[in-house]
Design a protein around this motif. Structure first.
Motif, PDB file in Angstrom:
ATOM      1  N   ASP A  83       0.759  -1.233  -0.188  1.00 54.45           N
ATOM      2  CA  ASP A  83       0.363  -0.248   0.513  1.00 54.45           C
ATOM      3  C   ASP A  83       0.535   1.285  -0.329  1.00 54.45           C
ATOM      4  OD1 ASP A  83      -3.360  -1.160   0.113  1.00 54.45           O
ATOM      5  OD2 ASP A  83      -2.301  -1.540   2.135  1.00 54.45           O
ATOM      6  N   ILE A  84       1.767   1.321   0.872  1.00 53.00           N
ATOM      7  CA  ILE A  84       2.806   2.234   0.875  1.00 53.00           C
ATOM      8  C   ILE A  84       4.292   1.479   0.622  1.00 53.00           C
ATOM      9  CG2 ILE A  84       3.514   4.459   2.875  1.00 53.00           C
ATOM     10  CD1 ILE A  84       0.987   4.335   3.670  1.00 53.00           C
TER      11      ILE A  84
ATOM     12  N   VAL B 133       7.982  -3.003   7.235  1.00 50.77           N
ATOM     13  CA  VAL B 133       8.083  -1.860   8.164  1.00 50.77           C
ATOM     14  C   VAL B 133       7.035  -2.406   9.427  1.00 50.77           C
ATOM     15  CG1 VAL B 133       7.068   0.095   8.954  1.00 50.77           C
ATOM     16  CG2 VAL B 133       7.892  -0.084   6.840  1.00 50.77           C
ATOM     17  N   LEU B 134       7.268  -2.710  10.627  1.00 49.63           N
ATOM     18  CA  LEU B 134       6.965  -2.674  11.671  1.00 49.63           C
ATOM     19  C   LEU B 134       6.517  -1.568  12.849  1.00 49.63           C
ATOM     20  CD1 LEU B 134       9.255  -5.798  12.890  1.00 49.63           C
ATOM     21  CD2 LEU B 134       7.197  -5.542  11.731  1.00 49.63           C
ATOM     22  N   GLU B 135       7.146  -0.812  12.881  1.00 49.79           N
ATOM     23  CA  GLU B 135       7.210   1.021  13.309  1.00 49.79           C
ATOM     24  C   GLU B 135       7.584   1.737  13.171  1.00 49.79           C
ATOM     25  OE1 GLU B 135       6.817   1.704  18.429  1.00 49.79           O
ATOM     26  OE2 GLU B 135       7.865  -0.680  17.608  1.00 49.79           O
TER      27      GLU B 135
ATOM     28  N   THR C  17      -2.223  17.276  10.157  1.00 51.78           N
ATOM     29  CA  THR C  17      -1.709  18.013   8.850  1.00 51.78           C
ATOM     30  C   THR C  17      -0.356  17.730   8.189  1.00 51.78           C
ATOM     31  OG1 THR C  17      -0.984  19.249  10.656  1.00 51.78           O
ATOM     32  CG2 THR C  17      -3.130  19.837   9.922  1.00 51.78           C
ATOM     33  N   ASP C  18       0.269  16.722   9.027  1.00 53.83           N
ATOM     34  CA  ASP C  18       1.283  16.470   8.567  1.00 53.83           C
ATOM     35  C   ASP C  18       1.138  14.564   8.324  1.00 53.83           C
ATOM     36  OD1 ASP C  18       4.668  16.515   8.755  1.00 53.83           O
ATOM     37  OD2 ASP C  18       4.617  15.336   9.994  1.00 53.83           O
ATOM     38  N   LEU C  19       1.831  14.343   7.282  1.00 58.68           N
ATOM     39  CA  LEU C  19       2.256  12.901   6.360  1.00 58.68           C
ATOM     40  C   LEU C  19       2.874  12.195   7.296  1.00 58.68           C
ATOM     41  CD1 LEU C  19       1.031  12.012   3.966  1.00 58.68           C
ATOM     42  CD2 LEU C  19       3.647  11.985   2.560  1.00 58.68           C
ATOM     43  N   LYS C  20       4.532  12.734   7.370  1.00 60.13           N
ATOM     44  CA  LYS C  20       5.607  11.913   8.093  1.00 60.13           C
ATOM     45  C   LYS C  20       5.286  11.051   9.471  1.00 60.13           C
ATOM     46  CE  LYS C  20       8.848  14.977   9.949  1.00 60.13           C
ATOM     47  NZ  LYS C  20      10.140  16.108   9.110  1.00 60.13           N
ATOM     48  N   THR C  21       4.578  12.846  10.216  1.00 63.97           N
ATOM     49  CA  THR C  21       4.370  12.031  11.789  1.00 63.97           C
ATOM     50  C   THR C  21       3.049  11.899  11.821  1.00 63.97           C
ATOM     51  OG1 THR C  21       3.616  14.389  11.899  1.00 63.97           O
ATOM     52  CG2 THR C  21       5.975  13.879  12.578  1.00 63.97           C
ATOM     53  N   GLN C  22       1.734  11.815  11.370  1.00 62.19           N
ATOM     54  CA  GLN C  22       1.083  11.151  11.642  1.00 62.19           C
ATOM     55  C   GLN C  22       0.306   9.941  10.638  1.00 62.19           C
ATOM     56  OE1 GLN C  22      -0.761  15.302  11.746  1.00 62.19           O
ATOM     57  NE2 GLN C  22      -1.267  15.153  13.081  1.00 62.19           N
ATOM     58  N   VAL C  23       0.436  10.672   8.726  1.00 58.05           N
ATOM     59  CA  VAL C  23      -0.368   9.305   8.220  1.00 58.05           C
ATOM     60  C   VAL C  23       0.332   8.632   8.765  1.00 58.05           C
ATOM     61  CG1 VAL C  23      -0.810   9.410   5.788  1.00 58.05           C
ATOM     62  CG2 VAL C  23      -1.315  11.965   6.642  1.00 58.05           C
ATOM     63  N   ILE C  24       1.286   8.294   7.741  1.00 59.77           N
ATOM     64  CA  ILE C  24       2.107   7.474   8.272  1.00 59.77           C
ATOM     65  C   ILE C  24       2.018   6.488   9.102  1.00 59.77           C
ATOM     66  CG2 ILE C  24       4.734   6.207   7.464  1.00 59.77           C
ATOM     67  CD1 ILE C  24       3.617   7.686   4.717  1.00 59.77           C
ATOM     68  N   PRO C  25       2.491   7.206  10.626  1.00 59.68           N
ATOM     69  CA  PRO C  25       2.186   6.022  11.047  1.00 59.68           C
ATOM     70  C   PRO C  25       0.874   5.242  11.689  1.00 59.68           C
ATOM     71  CG  PRO C  25       3.156   7.949  12.216  1.00 59.68           C
ATOM     72  CD  PRO C  25       3.273   8.309  10.439  1.00 59.68           C
ATOM     73  N   GLY C  26      -0.374   6.082  11.470  1.00 58.59           N
ATOM     74  CA  GLY C  26      -1.953   5.841  11.390  1.00 58.59           C
ATOM     75  C   GLY C  26      -1.801   4.999  10.147  1.00 58.59           C
TER      76      GLY C  26
ATOM     77  N   ILE D 250       0.711   2.090   9.497  1.00 54.45           N
ATOM     78  CA  ILE D 250       1.213   1.332  10.594  1.00 54.45           C
ATOM     79  C   ILE D 250       0.057   0.648  11.518  1.00 54.45           C
ATOM     80  CG2 ILE D 250       2.743   0.505  11.689  1.00 54.45           C
ATOM     81  CD1 ILE D 250       5.075   2.568  10.489  1.00 54.45           C
ATOM     82  N   SER D 251      -0.509   1.964  11.574  1.00 53.62           N
ATOM     83  CA  SER D 251      -1.880   1.453  12.870  1.00 53.62           C
ATOM     84  C   SER D 251      -2.768   0.857  12.360  1.00 53.62           C
ATOM     85  CB  SER D 251      -2.141   2.613  13.594  1.00 53.62           C
ATOM     86  OG  SER D 251      -2.868   3.237  13.072  1.00 53.62           O
ATOM     87  N   LEU D 252      -3.494   1.186  11.323  1.00 52.64           N
ATOM     88  CA  LEU D 252      -4.347   0.897  10.143  1.00 52.64           C
ATOM     89  C   LEU D 252      -4.013  -1.118   9.569  1.00 52.64           C
ATOM     90  CD1 LEU D 252      -6.125   3.208   8.881  1.00 52.64           C
ATOM     91  CD2 LEU D 252      -6.708   2.231  10.941  1.00 52.64           C
ATOM     92  N   GLY D 253      -2.676  -1.647   9.757  1.00 56.55           N
ATOM     93  CA  GLY D 253      -2.523  -2.489   9.523  1.00 56.55           C
ATOM     94  C   GLY D 253      -2.422  -2.734   8.100  1.00 56.55           C
ATOM     95  N   MET D 254      -2.215  -1.049   7.352  1.00 58.60           N
ATOM     96  CA  MET D 254      -1.565  -1.495   5.686  1.00 58.60           C
ATOM     97  C   MET D 254      -0.349  -1.970   5.565  1.00 58.60           C
ATOM     98  SD  MET D 254      -3.230   2.223   4.289  1.00 58.60           S
ATOM     99  CE  MET D 254      -4.874   2.518   4.327  1.00 58.60           C
ATOM    100  N   LYS D 255      -0.625  -2.662   4.354  1.00 60.93           N
ATOM    101  CA  LYS D 255       0.887  -3.471   3.699  1.00 60.93           C
ATOM    102  C   LYS D 255       2.011  -2.271   3.561  1.00 60.93           C
ATOM    103  CE  LYS D 255       2.649  -7.300   1.394  1.00 60.93           C
ATOM    104  NZ  LYS D 255       1.928  -8.177   0.548  1.00 60.93           N
ATOM    105  N   ILE D 256       3.291  -1.827   4.488  1.00 58.98           N
ATOM    106  CA  ILE D 256       4.152  -0.971   4.284  1.00 58.98           C
ATOM    107  C   ILE D 256       5.602  -1.548   4.624  1.00 58.98           C
ATOM    108  CG2 ILE D 256       4.860   1.519   5.187  1.00 58.98           C
ATOM    109  CD1 ILE D 256       2.585   1.192   6.770  1.00 58.98           C
ATOM    110  N   HIS D 257       6.106  -1.563   2.840  1.00 60.34           N
ATOM    111  CA  HIS D 257       6.870  -1.827   2.627  1.00 60.34           C
ATOM    112  C   HIS D 257       8.683  -1.149   2.551  1.00 60.34           C
ATOM    113  CE1 HIS D 257       7.123  -6.701   2.137  1.00 60.34           C
ATOM    114  NE2 HIS D 257       5.501  -6.203   2.097  1.00 60.34           N
TER     115      HIS D 257
END
Length: 491
Positions: free
Chosen positions: A221-222, A249-251, A294-303, A305-312
């Protein structure tokens, strides 16, 4: 067409001999003509020839079709380049006092944004959106004039989307995520499948095809780009990703959160701020899951991860300078003058660096000594000594001046006969006669008087003398844009 040449030595084309017309098919007693057998090749040779013809025909058709498929695949990606940050918070101040980070000059003739846009063009990604806001006048002008379509295919473009106000959104961009959300109505104009999100002020060369291919191969996904050559747990300002052996990505965490222990057989690598995000995923994250962040790196991307999206994670191990400080910018600039520059190659024919063609005359050098330096176009260098220095365009350096290990950004106006119009206090733009400068950055349009000494002999590491036209950062003296340094000044 290397694949064609590999077959040529295996196929023998039959040779047809030409016979004189006098021997052609004699007719006897109005019966069937008697033709020599030598006029016709054997049936097996005709079969070989026909098979060979169709083999090459289908092979060429296949290769042509494959090239179109590859082109269509790459054209399904749109790049989103962020051109700036707040000038009141950037560590590149005062270079960002009147310009955005991506508009800072580099290597005499270029801007930092040129490296990122050139990466896109060289990777055949030609739908590029530049989102700008703070001090963006210079950057917007540069992008609009430099990339007006001359180097792009028919449907390619580099479009500037400046911060705006509308009846629905009466505020400016509040962050990277907010900027993308407010510009979705423009970004959705073309039916792309992924967005490539890029900071606009980093210096590096990356083939974006590789990270896009990895993203699709992993069906992610990302995909986030991490600096593979960095030390474990080093934050470059974009956070740290904990990844396992399969690059999943785990965390995500900031450097301040590094007291948390990470799992066995995992590593912590610094993010480069580069992301490949599926179009549908981007829209859902910004409009459904997190419509107010408002922020991609500190809010959207961690969010995500918490949603369980597939992030590599995609590990990049080449040269990369994020220009996070005056010292980093100075170091990268000094790399450009080295003969064996293994950091960033400005002379790479395979991956050229594009910029605005300015059509300036060549630099005029009069009895000057120049050692290991880079000289921009349209300069006047008169009886001076220059060593280990980057000289920007339209720079004037007077007689007996000595410039060492420095960056002179040049001028926005062209000096006529070595004299600038609109001189302030009788001091023209440029470096005055008899001045000595070492380990300094002289911003554009600065006026350095005669017999000025900028050496920082006391080795001051930090100092803010902005009211006097300069600051000191990391031991480097930075003369502010448009500053006037009077004759005989010692810094």
């Amino acid at each position: 067409m290397h694949i064609l040449s590999s077959y040529c030595h295996k196929i023998k084309i039959p040779h047809f001999s030409h016979k004189p017309a006098s021997r052609f098919c004699p007719v006897k007693n109005s019966q069937k003509p008697e033709c020599p057998n030598s006029l016709f090749p054997p049936a097996n040779q005709v079969t070989i020839f026909t098979s060979t013809f169709f083999f090459f025909f289908f092979l060429i058709s296949y290769l042509s079709m494959w090239e179109k498929i590859q082109e269509n695949v790459l054209q399904s990606v749109a790049a989103i380049v962020f051109g700036d940050g707040s000038s009141s918070h950037t560590k590149l101040y005062p270079l960002t006092k009147r310009r955005s980070e991506a508009a800072i000059p580099i290597a005499g003739n270029y801007r930092l944004i040129d490296a990122v846009v050139s990466n896109c063009i060289n990777s055949d990604i030609t739908k590029i959106y530049a989102l700008t806001q703070f001090n963006s006048t210079s950057l917007n002008s540069h992008i609009s004039r430099a990339y007006s379509g001359a180097r792009l295919p028919k449907e390619g473009f580099v479009e500037v989307i400046a911060a705006y106000q509308s009846p629905e959104d009466n505020g400016w961009f509040q962050g990277s995520a907010d900027a993308i959300r407010k510009c979705l109505w423009v970004l959705e104009e073309y039916p792309v499948t992924e967005y490539l999100v890029l900071p606009g002020h980093h210096l590096y060369k990356m083939d974006y095809q590789k990270i896009v291919d990895a993203h699709r191969r992993n069906e992610a996904d990302i995909t986030v780009s991490v600096f593979g050559r960095g030390e474990d747990g080093v934050d470059f300002g974009f956070g740290i990703f904990e990844i396992n052996a399969e690059n999943q990505v785990l965390e995500f965490r900031h450097n301040s959160d590094m007291n948390a222990t990470h799992k066995s057989k995992s590593v912590n690598l610094g993010s480069m701020g580069i992301y490949v995000i599926n179009r549908d995923v981007m829209i859902k994250l910004l409009t459904e899951y997190y419509p107010t962040v408002t922020d991609l790196k500190t809010q959207v991307i961690p969010g995500a991860i918490s949603l369980g999206m597939k992030i590599h994670a995609y590990q990049f191990d080449g040269y990369w300078e994020d220009m996070r400080s005056i010292e980093a910018y100075y170091r990268a600039s000094m790399e450009t003058i080295r003969r064996a520059n293994k950091a960033y190659n400005f002379f790479d024919r395979d991956c050229p660096l594009y910029t605005l063609p300015r059509h300036l005359p060549p630099t005029l050098v009069t009895d000057a000594v120049i050692i290991d330096s880079v000289i921009g176009d349209g300069c006047f260098l008169s009886k001076c000594r220059i060593k280990g220095t980057v000289i920007g365009m339209k720079t004037r350096i007077g007689d007996n001046a000595v410039i060492e290990d420095s960056i002179i950004m040049g001028s926005d106006t062209y000096p006529h006969n070595g004299v600038n119009e609109g001189e302030a206090n009788g001091i023209p733009i440029g470096i005055g006669e008899g001045s000595h400068i070492r380990k300094a950055i002289i911003d554009k349009n600065a006026r350095i008087g005669k017999n000025v000494t900028i050496l920082n002999k006391e080795n001051v590491q930090e100092g803010n003398m902005e009211e006097n036209g300069y600051i000191i950062s990391g031991g480097i003296v930075v003369v502010i844009r448009n500053a006037v340094i009077p004759d005989g000044t010692i810094l």
